[in-house]
Design an enzyme around this catalytic site. Structure first.
Site, PDB file in Angstrom:
ATOM      1  N   ASP A 100       0.859  -1.181   0.000  1.00  0.00           N
ATOM      2  CA  ASP A 100       0.000   0.000   0.000  1.00  0.00           C
ATOM      3  C   ASP A 100       0.900   1.238   0.000  1.00  0.00           C
ATOM      4  O   ASP A 100       1.567   1.519   1.001  1.00  0.00           O
ATOM      5  CB  ASP A 100      -0.850  -0.067   1.284  1.00  0.00           C
ATOM      6  N   GLU A 257      -6.726   3.900  -5.332  1.00  0.00           N
ATOM      7  CA  GLU A 257      -7.865   4.361  -4.537  1.00  0.00           C
ATOM      8  C   GLU A 257      -8.233   5.748  -5.039  1.00  0.00           C
ATOM      9  O   GLU A 257      -7.409   6.665  -4.993  1.00  0.00           O
ATOM     10  CB  GLU A 257      -7.492   4.427  -3.052  1.00  0.00           C
ATOM     11  N   ASP A 332     -11.551   1.664   6.022  1.00  0.00           N
ATOM     12  CA  ASP A 332     -12.106   3.014   6.186  1.00  0.00           C
ATOM     13  C   ASP A 332     -13.626   2.996   6.275  1.00  0.00           C
ATOM     14  O   ASP A 332     -14.251   4.057   6.341  1.00  0.00           O
ATOM     15  CB  ASP A 332     -11.731   3.893   4.981  1.00  0.00           C
TER      16      ASP A 332
HETATM   17  C1  GLC Z   1      -6.811   6.517   2.342  1.00  0.00           C
HETATM   18  C2  GLC Z   1      -6.647   5.424   3.368  1.00  0.00           C
HETATM   19  C3  GLC Z   1      -7.016   5.977   4.705  1.00  0.00           C
HETATM   20  C4  GLC Z   1      -6.104   7.121   5.014  1.00  0.00           C
HETATM   21  C5  GLC Z   1      -6.108   8.170   3.910  1.00  0.00           C
HETATM   22  C6  GLC Z   1      -4.955   9.095   4.037  1.00  0.00           C
HETATM   23  O1  GLC Z   1      -8.129   6.905   2.177  1.00  0.00           O
HETATM   24  O2  GLC Z   1      -7.376   4.305   2.995  1.00  0.00           O
HETATM   25  O3  GLC Z   1      -6.997   5.011   5.721  1.00  0.00           O
HETATM   26  O4  GLC Z   1      -6.487   7.736   6.202  1.00  0.00           O
HETATM   27  O5  GLC Z   1      -5.990   7.587   2.635  1.00  0.00           O
HETATM   28  O6  GLC Z   1      -3.752   8.450   3.737  1.00  0.00           O
END
Ligand code: GLC
Length: 586
Positions: A100, A257, A332
């Site tokens: 990640d 994402e 999340d």
């Molecule tokens: C993404 C992650 C989340 C995090 C955010 C900032 O949305 O999934 O957990 O807080 O990014 O990095």
């Protein structure tokens, strides 16, 4: 070489939130050796890739999404040797490890930010620093450069006296955004990704990666929603192409994402000709219970809207040659089983629990795309429904609890909302057994275990016929075995006025793929019905041309009741509460 949708459709991935998966050393925090110890379990699910959330050194303000060193392992999670062993052992079981990468921002503790603070101009150019509005000159902050709010509440700008500037943070104040317009930043991030590629990882998930390209000028956004303005920014596609090409990861599995994104951009991110990513997560389907778009205002899920989102994204990505990652849960999100189960949220495990969990599984796993299973989803884990705000750990939950009190909500009301919307709902320890702390740790877990662990756990479901776990294995197997599931086109149906809470769609093979399936005795078409209704209802299926869908002669291959629902004339089916069923035609 870009992957074909044929390959992507056969893949199933599993997400591990490392902090809560399995603790090997009794400190109450999951770790890399803990994951290695569970690889046989993961392999037994039939999945192909394991995405592990960040385990890099971090002050943990945002549980590791605030990275202070991209190229090392935080001691709390283990060592680089542990990581190498995990990769080796995973490979031996046919599993690829996905990392990640949080490349949109660093932690304030990252050496780059620290050098910037110490006055090194080269590193000051790594971040997005601006003068305040109406500042009288050096040393006078004035007002923040724009009205943007950060994701966790409060301004997205922080005045830093040591810099004499405001820095932009789209997330927590401890997560300054990197300036991707600076080629040195892009070079450094390419090196990071390449170094993990060289260590043997099989893929990457890129965190909020559609927020990397900021607009040229920072202007006020309606409602302070800077995220909308930043999402899918002017150079994002070019930066992604460059990263993939220069880091040499074009043949690895990649998923982005995408926050507040558009279909059009997601087609571009994932169409093979763009040479960007294999697939994307978008979140539009997980906002159908936000009242007026506000996560902190409760509303029952709007299933008509959910259906519309699935149709738009399913058929739209298909038409544009893009590819969706399919999911309900992640670290999340509150647990989907609590959210769509019709009981208004907090951790229920009532009579419909099993039906809802299996129905949700069918709904996404039969769609076109690549499904992701989030740890614990396969056993039906729920929201914990903690009794006090002290039990929550997440920075976002804590901030919004305070904001809700400031806005005049009572503590009980604010707690109820946090209970349904907290990211911690999805972060409780993995429930391995009925032992103390659900078998997650021999120590004190960093966050409380959900109270239903004595019934909902891997050990209890392992050899139990009809369990959720067994059902999830079946879902994975169907995708591997039936090319109509991995490769078929998708088309959504209308389920009729008597079935407003039903989502129905068809998958179909054509041309050579259909011929091959027919020759192998495999189905060429699948019809999937999912009822989100706690009451029985009658669906009458029609295609987009209005024609009735003929169900006679179809064969049931999977469902969450023991037998097929009663099918009547011209596409009509009587669905029981939360019923889901998959019919096929050979
Ligand atoms: C993404 C992650 C989340 C995090 C955010 C900032 O949305 O999934 O957990 O807080 O990014 O990095």
């Amino acid at each position: 070489m870009a992957r074909s949708t044929r390959d992507l459709g056969k893949i199933v991935a599993y997400q591990i939130y490392i902090k809560s998966f399995c603790d090997s050393d009794g400190d109450g925090i999951g770790d890399l050796p803990g994951i290695t110890s569970k690889l046989d379990y993961l392999a037994s699910l039939g999945i192909d890739y394991v995405w592990i959330t960040p385990f890099f050194p971090s002050p943990q303000r945002d549980n590791g999404y605030d990275v202070s060193d991209y190229c090392a392992v935080d001691p709390v999670y283990g060592t680089m040797d542990d990581f190498d062993e995990l990769v080796r052992e995973a490979r031996a079981r046919g599993l690829g490890i996905m990392l990640d990468m949080v490349l949109c921002h660093t932690s304030v503790e990252h050496a780059w930010f620290q050098r910037a603070l110490a006055g090194d101009e080269r590193y000051q150019r790594f971040y997005i620093l601006r003068d305040g509005r109406g500042s009288a000159g050096p040393g006078d902050p004035g007002e923040p450069p724009s009205n943007w709010q950060c994701a966790f509440g409060g301004s997205a700008w922080q005045w830093e006296p040591r810099l004499g500037k405001w820095y932009l943070h789209m997330h927590d104040v401890s997560q300054p955004d990197l300036d991707w317009t600076n080629p040195e930043v892009r070079d450094a991030l390419v090196d990071v990704v390449r170094s993990w590629r060289d260590r043997g990882v099989a893929g990457f998930r890129f965190d909020v990666v559609n927020l990397i390209s900021k607009p040229e000028v920072f202007e006020d956004a309606p409602g302070g929603n800077g995220r909308r303005v930043v999402a899918d920014g002017p150079h994002v596609h070019e930066y992604l192409q460059e990263l993939v090409e220069r880091a040499g990861i074009g043949d690895m599995l990649t998923v982005g994402e995408m926050a507040s994104t558009t279909l059009e951009d997601c087609v571009r991110y994932t169409a093979p000709a763009s040479r960007e990513l294999n697939m994307v997560f978008n979140f539009h389907h997980l906002k159908v219970d936000y009242r007026g778009g506000n996560k902190w205002e409760l509303m029952d899920p709007d299933i008509a809207r959910l259906r519309e989102v699935f149709q738009t994204w399913g058929e739209g990505m298909q038409a544009g040659g893009g590819w969706n990652a399919l999911f309900w849960n992640n670290h999340d999100q509150p647990r989907a089983i609590s959210r769509f189960g019709g009981r208004g949220g907090a951790g229920y495990e009532g009579s419909s629990w099993e039906k809802v969990g299996k129905m949700l599984g069918i709904c996404t796993h039969l769609m076109q795309g690549t499904p992701y299973i989030y740890q614990g989803e396969e056993i039906g884990m729920t929201n914990p429904g903690y009794a006090s705000i002290e039990e929550y750990r997440d920075v976002e939950s804590k901030n919004y609890y305070r904001i809700m009190l400031d806005e005049g909500k009572s503590p009980a009301e604010a707690l109820r909302i946090v209970g349904e919307r907290s990211r911690d709902d999805g972060r409780t320890p993995m429930q391995w057994s009925a032992d103390e702390h659900a078998g997650f740790t021999t120590g004190e877990p960093w966050i409380g275990v959900a109270p239903n662990y004595e019934r909902v756990n891997v050990a209890a479901e392992e050899d139990a016929p009809g369990s959720m776990l067994e059902f999830y294995r079946e879902l994975v197997r169907l995708r591997k075995e039936l090319s109509v599931v991995s490769e078929g086109s998708v088309r959504f149906y209308d389920a009729g006025a008597g079935a407003r809470r039903v989502i129905a769609y068809e998958r179909e093979l054509s041309g050579e793929a259909a011929d091959a399936a027919r020759a192998a005795g495999e189905p060429v078409r699948a019809v999937v019905l999912c009822s989100f209704d706690a009451e029985p209802c009658e669906a009458v299926l029609r295609g987009s041309d209005g024609a009735a869908v003929e169900l006679a002669g179809l064969e049931r291959v999977l469902g969450n009741y023991h037998d097929a629902p009663a099918a009547g004339a011209a596409g009509s089916v009587e669905l029981r509460p939360f019923e889901a069923v998959v019919f096929v035609q050979r």
